[in-house]
Design a protein around this motif. Structure first.
Motif, PDB file in Angstrom:
ATOM      1  N   CYS A 132      -2.397  -3.906   0.143  1.00 23.23           N
ATOM      2  CA  CYS A 132      -1.461  -5.036   0.430  1.00 23.23           C
ATOM      3  C   CYS A 132      -0.683  -5.112  -1.028  1.00 23.23           C
ATOM      4  O   CYS A 132       0.276  -5.834  -1.117  1.00 23.23           O
ATOM      5  CB  CYS A 132      -2.002  -6.392   0.727  1.00 23.23           C
ATOM      6  SG  CYS A 132      -2.644  -6.291   2.541  1.00 23.23           S
ATOM      7  N   ASP A 133      -1.329  -4.792  -2.024  1.00 24.23           N
ATOM      8  CA  ASP A 133      -0.781  -4.964  -3.473  1.00 24.23           C
ATOM      9  C   ASP A 133      -0.491  -6.319  -3.655  1.00 24.23           C
ATOM     10  O   ASP A 133       0.770  -6.881  -3.917  1.00 24.23           O
ATOM     11  CB  ASP A 133       0.368  -3.953  -3.630  1.00 24.23           C
ATOM     12  CG  ASP A 133       1.050  -4.143  -5.067  1.00 24.23           C
ATOM     13  OD1 ASP A 133       0.094  -4.359  -5.894  1.00 24.23           O
ATOM     14  OD2 ASP A 133       2.029  -3.865  -5.310  1.00 24.23           O
ATOM     15  N   GLY A 138      -6.999 -18.737  -2.457  1.00 22.42           N
ATOM     16  CA  GLY A 138      -6.991 -19.315  -1.229  1.00 22.42           C
ATOM     17  C   GLY A 138      -7.344 -18.745   0.066  1.00 22.42           C
ATOM     18  O   GLY A 138      -8.144 -18.092   0.221  1.00 22.42           O
ATOM     19  N   ALA A 139      -6.439 -18.878   1.237  1.00 25.23           N
ATOM     20  CA  ALA A 139      -6.566 -18.336   2.483  1.00 25.23           C
ATOM     21  C   ALA A 139      -6.503 -16.959   2.678  1.00 25.23           C
ATOM     22  O   ALA A 139      -6.991 -16.405   3.576  1.00 25.23           O
ATOM     23  CB  ALA A 139      -5.632 -19.077   3.205  1.00 25.23           C
ATOM     24  N   TYR A 140      -6.163 -16.399   1.680  1.00 23.07           N
ATOM     25  CA  TYR A 140      -5.864 -14.882   1.618  1.00 23.07           C
ATOM     26  C   TYR A 140      -7.148 -13.998   1.394  1.00 23.07           C
ATOM     27  O   TYR A 140      -7.209 -12.921   1.642  1.00 23.07           O
ATOM     28  CB  TYR A 140      -4.766 -14.297   0.700  1.00 23.07           C
ATOM     29  CG  TYR A 140      -3.439 -14.851   0.954  1.00 23.07           C
ATOM     30  CD1 TYR A 140      -2.582 -13.978   1.920  1.00 23.07           C
ATOM     31  CD2 TYR A 140      -2.839 -15.824   0.368  1.00 23.07           C
ATOM     32  CE1 TYR A 140      -1.233 -14.306   2.192  1.00 23.07           C
ATOM     33  CE2 TYR A 140      -1.539 -16.253   0.733  1.00 23.07           C
ATOM     34  CZ  TYR A 140      -0.885 -15.469   1.754  1.00 23.07           C
ATOM     35  OH  TYR A 140       0.513 -15.641   1.955  1.00 23.07           O
ATOM     36  N   VAL A 141      -8.363 -14.820   0.861  1.00 23.08           N
ATOM     37  CA  VAL A 141      -9.493 -14.054   0.517  1.00 23.08           C
ATOM     38  C   VAL A 141     -10.666 -14.860   1.158  1.00 23.08           C
ATOM     39  O   VAL A 141     -10.715 -16.055   1.087  1.00 23.08           O
ATOM     40  CB  VAL A 141      -9.623 -14.041  -0.920  1.00 23.08           C
ATOM     41  CG1 VAL A 141      -9.424 -15.258  -1.761  1.00 23.08           C
ATOM     42  CG2 VAL A 141     -10.813 -13.255  -1.352  1.00 23.08           C
ATOM     43  N   LEU A 169     -16.391 -15.050  -5.737  1.00 24.83           N
ATOM     44  CA  LEU A 169     -16.938 -14.975  -4.355  1.00 24.83           C
ATOM     45  C   LEU A 169     -17.566 -13.598  -4.163  1.00 24.83           C
ATOM     46  O   LEU A 169     -17.286 -12.624  -4.864  1.00 24.83           O
ATOM     47  CB  LEU A 169     -15.679 -15.048  -3.270  1.00 24.83           C
ATOM     48  CG  LEU A 169     -14.591 -16.307  -3.033  1.00 24.83           C
ATOM     49  CD1 LEU A 169     -13.573 -15.730  -2.314  1.00 24.83           C
ATOM     50  CD2 LEU A 169     -15.553 -17.267  -2.421  1.00 24.83           C
ATOM     51  N   LEU A 170     -18.620 -13.943  -3.259  1.00 22.42           N
ATOM     52  CA  LEU A 170     -19.231 -12.690  -2.827  1.00 22.42           C
ATOM     53  C   LEU A 170     -18.755 -11.956  -2.117  1.00 22.42           C
ATOM     54  O   LEU A 170     -18.579 -12.242  -1.097  1.00 22.42           O
ATOM     55  CB  LEU A 170     -20.836 -13.296  -2.614  1.00 22.42           C
ATOM     56  CG  LEU A 170     -21.744 -14.269  -3.324  1.00 22.42           C
ATOM     57  CD1 LEU A 170     -22.853 -14.785  -2.591  1.00 22.42           C
ATOM     58  CD2 LEU A 170     -21.937 -13.768  -4.560  1.00 22.42           C
ATOM     59  N   ASP A 171     -18.685 -10.425  -2.588  1.00 20.36           N
ATOM     60  CA  ASP A 171     -18.153  -9.438  -1.679  1.00 20.36           C
ATOM     61  C   ASP A 171     -16.595  -9.867  -0.885  1.00 20.36           C
ATOM     62  O   ASP A 171     -16.457 -10.092   0.198  1.00 20.36           O
ATOM     63  CB  ASP A 171     -18.943  -9.118  -0.346  1.00 20.36           C
ATOM     64  CG  ASP A 171     -20.430  -8.722  -0.921  1.00 20.36           C
ATOM     65  OD1 ASP A 171     -20.486  -7.810  -1.901  1.00 20.36           O
ATOM     66  OD2 ASP A 171     -21.578  -9.030  -0.272  1.00 20.36           O
ATOM     67  N   LEU A 176      -5.809 -10.489   5.254  1.00 21.64           N
ATOM     68  CA  LEU A 176      -4.645  -9.703   5.949  1.00 21.64           C
ATOM     69  C   LEU A 176      -5.110  -8.363   6.590  1.00 21.64           C
ATOM     70  O   LEU A 176      -4.617  -8.068   7.610  1.00 21.64           O
ATOM     71  CB  LEU A 176      -3.444  -9.618   5.156  1.00 21.64           C
ATOM     72  CG  LEU A 176      -2.607 -10.780   4.792  1.00 21.64           C
ATOM     73  CD1 LEU A 176      -1.610 -10.572   3.687  1.00 21.64           C
ATOM     74  CD2 LEU A 176      -1.869 -11.094   5.924  1.00 21.64           C
ATOM     75  N   CYS A 177      -5.754  -7.505   5.716  1.00 25.93           N
ATOM     76  CA  CYS A 177      -6.132  -6.277   6.197  1.00 25.93           C
ATOM     77  C   CYS A 177      -7.513  -6.197   6.195  1.00 25.93           C
ATOM     78  O   CYS A 177      -7.808  -4.873   6.786  1.00 25.93           O
ATOM     79  CB  CYS A 177      -5.167  -5.078   5.229  1.00 25.93           C
ATOM     80  SG  CYS A 177      -6.015  -5.032   3.589  1.00 25.93           S
ATOM     81  N   GLY A 178      -8.415  -6.795   5.800  1.00 24.87           N
ATOM     82  CA  GLY A 178      -9.934  -6.622   5.771  1.00 24.87           C
ATOM     83  C   GLY A 178     -10.402  -5.764   4.889  1.00 24.87           C
ATOM     84  O   GLY A 178     -11.469  -5.590   4.971  1.00 24.87           O
TER      85      GLY A 178
END
Length: 524
Positions: A132-133, A138-141, A169-171, A176-178
């Motif tokens: 996704c570059d 926030g909500a993206y991760v 964050l862990l892992d 958006l793309c997983g």
């Protein structure tokens, strides 16, 4: 002149409509406190807003192929309509992009705190999605919470309410793309809360709070107060007015604190608010907002009313996952009285709670079988035996003196359950039900006087007594079920929403013509 009491309810994020979990959490409960205080003659303001600039709004827009402005405006309007339909009446709702001067005030405060060294730059690792570059926040991760290990999004864990810096964050993976995320250095702006350790520690020790909040405060203090990121690389939100960070946006939690300052100044509010919010946002209300307020010498919150998770099918209500029963659907099916009473009686206060549609149906049936059946019987008796008028006899009947004593104790308990110090909506609903049960029992006992040749006057006195209880409910039930209380008041020729006191136990004047509604009084 008495200073106005101030109540705030945490702003919802307009990435979807209001759901039943929202109503069971901050909003109906905050409205109950507002109605009680205002009926008691205490000046009071209830405020909230819309969290337009949360990253989840932009994420929702991307996944739906829409503009973030369209998502925020569309769902924001739906939320305000649902509040009104649920009887939640705010004195002010801040619409960030429409409120004159709001964005400028947020930017000005940010610039001032940066110039004073309260906000400082830091270089930290931030998740990055190569396909996704995009740098993720926030909500993206999503990943594992570094504090408790539970699934969490960037910035905050909904399970333990502890903050994270996204990069810890862990892992982590891209929502958006997983794709599993890598880490890149990113220079952002931070508010080091450790600089406010002394003031926050003294504040936490002085303000009443539930034990779970106190535990969170102790853990934050023990582990070292975090540095809160107050800017992120993004396209959506309030632009950072600091040189070198033009590609970043101000964190919406800082924006909330700035809005709180402005509400206090514009409303002339000398004391801080009683805050209603969910436990998952506790860190924001306990630490981040107070730190900004301390930096400006503003009044801090005076109390916290926190709710736990409200769950559906064993999982927490979620707007983003569309795992919800929408408020509009529940209000259309059950009405505001039924829904308000249900979410208050089942409020997740001190423990999680589970919403079951069948139990909402049971609440509606309870109102019909108990409250409305008693009122229908009372109005029917008055129509048949008193020409639809309030009898001339004063309130009386077998057991009336003892009943008055019980009702006096009930209203004192009710005042405690409605008031800020002992606020307990579940208890308030139980007390109201007890009042109606007492009225039903009194009716059944005294109805036999109708069949006794010498009992006509005693029978009419008992009907007057029941009218006194009905009159009291136009005040006592007003905070919980304002729609039904208003219908009952109209039927009795009274004004709804009087003080919750023993004085409300007064029937209409003798000879008053009663005009009962054609349908149910409470619910429908």
């Amino acid at each position: 002149m008495t200073a106005a009491a101030w109540i705030t309810a945490t702003p919802p994020t307009p990435n979807g409509e209001l759901h039943v979990g929202h109503l069971a959490g901050p909003y109906v409960a905050a409205d109950v406190l507002r109605r009680f205080l205002r009926a008691d003659g205490e000046p009071c303001r209830l405020t909230s807003g819309l969290d337009d600039h949360d990253s989840v709004v932009e994420l929702c827009a991307l996944t739906q192929g829409r503009k973030a402005e369209e998502v925020a405006d569309g769902y924001g309007e739906a939320i305000t309509v649902d509040w009104r339909r649920a009887g939640v009446e705010f004195d002010q709702v801040v619409h960030p992009r429409a409120e004159p001067g709001h964005l400028a005030q947020v930017g000005a405060l940010f610039r001032e705190l940066h110039a004073e060294g309260v906000i400082v730059p830091r270089s930290r690792l931030l998740p990055h999605c190569a396909p996704c570059d995009r740098l993720l926040h926030g909500a993206y991760v999503r990943g594992g919470c570094p504090s408790c290990g539970a699934p969490a999004q960037g910035n905050l864990c909904r399970s333990c309410a502890r903050p994270n810096d996204c990069g810890d964050l862990l892992d982590p993976h891209c929502v958006l793309c997983g794709t599993p995320a890598g880490l890149r250095q990113c220079r952002r702006l931070y508010l080091p809360l450790e600089n406010f350790r002394k003031e926050l520690t003294e504040y936490w020790a002085s303000v009443p709070m539930p034990p779970r909040l106190a535990v969170l405060c102790d853990r934050l203090r023990h582990d070292g107060l975090p540095e809160a990121a107050v800017s992120h690389p993004a396209d959506w939100g309030v632009e950072v007015p600091v040189e070198g960070f033009a590609d970043q946006r101000i964190d919406p939690r800082f924006e909330l604190a700035a809005g709180r300052l402005r509400q206090q100044e514009d409303g002339g509010l000398a004391a801080g608010p009683v805050e209603f919010f969910g436990f998952d946002r506790a860190y924001v209300h306990l630490a981040l907002i107070p730190a900004v307020l301390l930096a400006r010498g503003a009044a801090l919150p005076t109390g916290f009313q926190v709710n736990e998770q409200y769950r559906l099918d064993g999982r927490r209500f979620s707007t983003g996952a569309r795992h919800a029963v929408w408020a509009l659907d529940a209000l259309t099916e059950a009405g505001s009285d039924t829904l308000r009473r249900h979410v208050l009686s089942d409020r997740p206060d001190g423990r999680p709670a589970d919403f079951r549609p069948a139990e909402l149906d049971a609440t509606r049936e309870h109102l019909h079988a108990s409250w409305n059946r008693w009122l229908t019987g009372l109005f029917s008796a008055l129509r048949e035996d008193c020409d639809g008028l309030r009898p001339q006899e004063p309130a009386g009947g077998a057991g009336w003196e003892q009943l008055c004593e019980r009702l006096d104790r009930a209203v004192q308990d009710l005042r405690c359950a409605y008031g800020p110090a002992g606020f307990a909506p579940r208890r308030a609903v139980a007390l109201l039900d007890e009042v109606v049960r007492l009225a039903q029992d009194f009716h059944a006992v005294n109805a036999h006087e109708r069949d006794r040749p010498s009992g006509a006057s005693r029978y009419r006195a008992a009907l007057t007594a029941e009218l006194a209880i009905a009159s009291a409910l136009t005040a006592w039930a007003w905070p919980v079920m304002p729609e039904g209380a208003a219908r009952l008041a109209e039927a009795l020729g009274l004004t709804p929403g009087g003080p919750v006191s023993a004085a409300a136990l007064t029937p209409p004047p003798p000879g008053t013509r009663l005009v009962p509604p054609t349908g149910p009084v409470f619910g429908f």
